[in-house]
Design an enzyme around this catalytic site. Structure first.
Site, PDB file in Angstrom:
ATOM      1  N   TYR A  83      -2.799   0.853 -11.922  1.00  0.00           N
ATOM      2  CA  TYR A  83      -1.656   1.764 -11.991  1.00  0.00           C
ATOM      3  C   TYR A  83      -0.376   0.993 -11.710  1.00  0.00           C
ATOM      4  O   TYR A  83      -0.403  -0.149 -11.255  1.00  0.00           O
ATOM      5  CB  TYR A  83      -1.810   2.921 -10.999  1.00  0.00           C
ATOM      6  CG  TYR A  83      -1.898   2.482  -9.558  1.00  0.00           C
ATOM      7  CD1 TYR A  83      -0.743   2.321  -8.785  1.00  0.00           C
ATOM      8  CD2 TYR A  83      -3.121   2.200  -8.959  1.00  0.00           C
ATOM      9  CE1 TYR A  83      -0.813   1.896  -7.468  1.00  0.00           C
ATOM     10  CE2 TYR A  83      -3.201   1.780  -7.642  1.00  0.00           C
ATOM     11  CZ  TYR A  83      -2.045   1.627  -6.903  1.00  0.00           C
ATOM     12  OH  TYR A  83      -2.119   1.203  -5.608  1.00  0.00           O
TER      13      TYR A  83
ATOM     14  N   SER B 238       0.815  -1.228   0.000  1.00  0.00           N
ATOM     15  CA  SER B 238       0.000   0.000   0.000  1.00  0.00           C
ATOM     16  C   SER B 238       0.846   1.277   0.000  1.00  0.00           C
ATOM     17  O   SER B 238       1.794   1.416   0.767  1.00  0.00           O
ATOM     18  CB  SER B 238      -0.923   0.015   1.224  1.00  0.00           C
ATOM     19  OG  SER B 238      -1.625   1.247   1.268  1.00  0.00           O
TER      20      SER B 238
ATOM     21  N   SER C 298      -0.663   4.171   0.594  1.00  0.00           N
ATOM     22  CA  SER C 298      -1.448   5.132   1.389  1.00  0.00           C
ATOM     23  C   SER C 298      -0.635   5.858   2.471  1.00  0.00           C
ATOM     24  O   SER C 298      -0.741   7.082   2.595  1.00  0.00           O
ATOM     25  CB  SER C 298      -2.653   4.445   2.027  1.00  0.00           C
ATOM     26  OG  SER C 298      -3.541   4.035   1.020  1.00  0.00           O
TER      27      SER C 298
ATOM     28  N   LYS D  25     -13.808  -4.067   1.606  1.00  0.00           N
ATOM     29  CA  LYS D  25     -14.702  -2.916   1.375  1.00  0.00           C
ATOM     30  C   LYS D  25     -16.167  -3.233   1.668  1.00  0.00           C
ATOM     31  O   LYS D  25     -16.927  -2.358   2.085  1.00  0.00           O
ATOM     32  CB  LYS D  25     -14.536  -2.385  -0.049  1.00  0.00           C
ATOM     33  CG  LYS D  25     -13.190  -1.704  -0.288  1.00  0.00           C
ATOM     34  CD  LYS D  25     -13.101  -1.116  -1.682  1.00  0.00           C
ATOM     35  CE  LYS D  25     -11.721  -0.525  -1.947  1.00  0.00           C
ATOM     36  NZ  LYS D  25     -11.655   0.136  -3.260  1.00  0.00           N
TER      37      LYS D  25
ATOM     38  N   GLY E  24      -4.277   4.699 -13.304  1.00  0.00           N
ATOM     39  CA  GLY E  24      -5.044   5.116 -12.129  1.00  0.00           C
ATOM     40  C   GLY E  24      -4.259   5.738 -10.991  1.00  0.00           C
ATOM     41  O   GLY E  24      -4.794   5.877  -9.884  1.00  0.00           O
TER      42      GLY E  24
ATOM     43  N   ASN F 276     -19.983  -5.607 -20.204  1.00  0.00           N
ATOM     44  CA  ASN F 276     -19.418  -6.652 -19.355  1.00  0.00           C
ATOM     45  C   ASN F 276     -19.504  -8.008 -20.053  1.00  0.00           C
ATOM     46  O   ASN F 276     -20.367  -8.226 -20.895  1.00  0.00           O
ATOM     47  CB  ASN F 276     -20.190  -6.713 -18.028  1.00  0.00           C
ATOM     48  CG  ASN F 276     -19.493  -7.550 -16.985  1.00  0.00           C
ATOM     49  OD1 ASN F 276     -18.321  -7.320 -16.679  1.00  0.00           O
ATOM     50  ND2 ASN F 276     -20.182  -8.534 -16.434  1.00  0.00           N
TER      51      ASN F 276
END
Length: 267
Positions: free
Chosen positions: A215, A14, A16, A65, A236, A150
């Protein structure tokens, strides 16, 4: 001091903490931001432990999530329509769930890349959680229509029905994509993870703005866009920084500048 973290499994990769450290330095807001590895079936326990230790809020990444959505006691409209939460703010006994993914994508497209989405035709490849998370913020930009394509057409048609009240949407199978130019194409499939490109009509990329939510590397989708004469190609990384900035503002009320952070990550 804002006591923050990101939960995921895996979590080591990560970015972040790096991004939020830059935001903190830039804004002068005192932030402590950690990475927390939660067991696959132990998100709630880990998150509650962090809250009990005095958490201000936290981010949530794969695969939690949906757990975070159910864990929240209050949801924003973005979170409700996304059916997933990537940001939680602790407000007393309330846990406010937000989803900043779509806001991040729109901010990157509009503010960083200078793309005006109003009256544009947008094609999204894929109808999974990533698409569900970005649809509402895209529709708020008043595009002419958002088409969802899709592999399994019924999933795209379901999203079309779910979001019809927010704007002009349509859903169909990948094979139905016409061989004619489209304004904006967003790859929200997991194909890039598998180093693959969905098999679709190449003419739609001609002079299109092509954006991959992935990304970190040149993806097969980006190569396809280049080979088929796209006018702009982006990954991204900007979305990653912008959704983090949106989370930072959600917790602290302070809006950080994203441009230098994006530039630093790219280099």
């Amino acid at each position: 001091m804002y006591n923050l973290a990101v939960f995921g499994n895996p979590i080591e990769h990560s970015l972040s903490p790096t991004i939020h450290a830059e935001f903190a330095q830039q804004t002068g807001v005192e932030v402590n931001y950690d990475k927390i590895l939660a067991p696959i079936d132990g998100f709630n326990h880990k998150a509650q432990q962090f809250i009990d230790e005095g958490a201000t809020g936290f981010n949530i990444t794969v695969p939690f999530k949906l757990d975070a959505y159910n864990f929240s006691t209050k949801l924003t409209l973005n979170a409700k329509t996304a059916g997933a939460v990537n940001t939680i703010k602790v407000e007393g006994s309330e846990l406010v769930g937000e989803n900043t993914d779509g806001i991040g994508l729109v901010n990157d497209l509009v503010n960083n890349l200078g793309v005006n989405l109003k009256d544009k035709t947008i094609l999204i490849l894929g109808a999974g959680g990533a698409t569900q998370g970005i649809l509402l913020p895209l529709l708020k930009e008043n595009p002419k229509r958002v088409m969802i394509a899709n592999r399994t057409a019924s999933k795209a048609q379901q999203l079309q029905q779910d979001f019809a009240q927010y704007g002009n949407t349509c859903g169909f199978g990948l094979e139905k994509i016409k061989n004619e130019p489209i304004d904006v194409i967003i790859n929200a499939t997991s194909a890039s993870l598998d180093k693959k490109m969905p098999d679709i009509a190449s003419g739609c990329a001609n002079h299109a703005i092509c954006y991959d939510l992935m990304y970190g590397e040149q993806t097969p989708f980006m190569n396809w866009a280049k080979d088929n004469n796209a006018s702009m190609i982006a990954d991204g990384i900007g979305m990653l920084v912008e959704q983090a900035a949106s989370s930072f503002e959600f917790w602290t009320g302070v809006k950080p500048d994203t441009h230098t952070v994006i530039k630093n990550l790219r280099s």
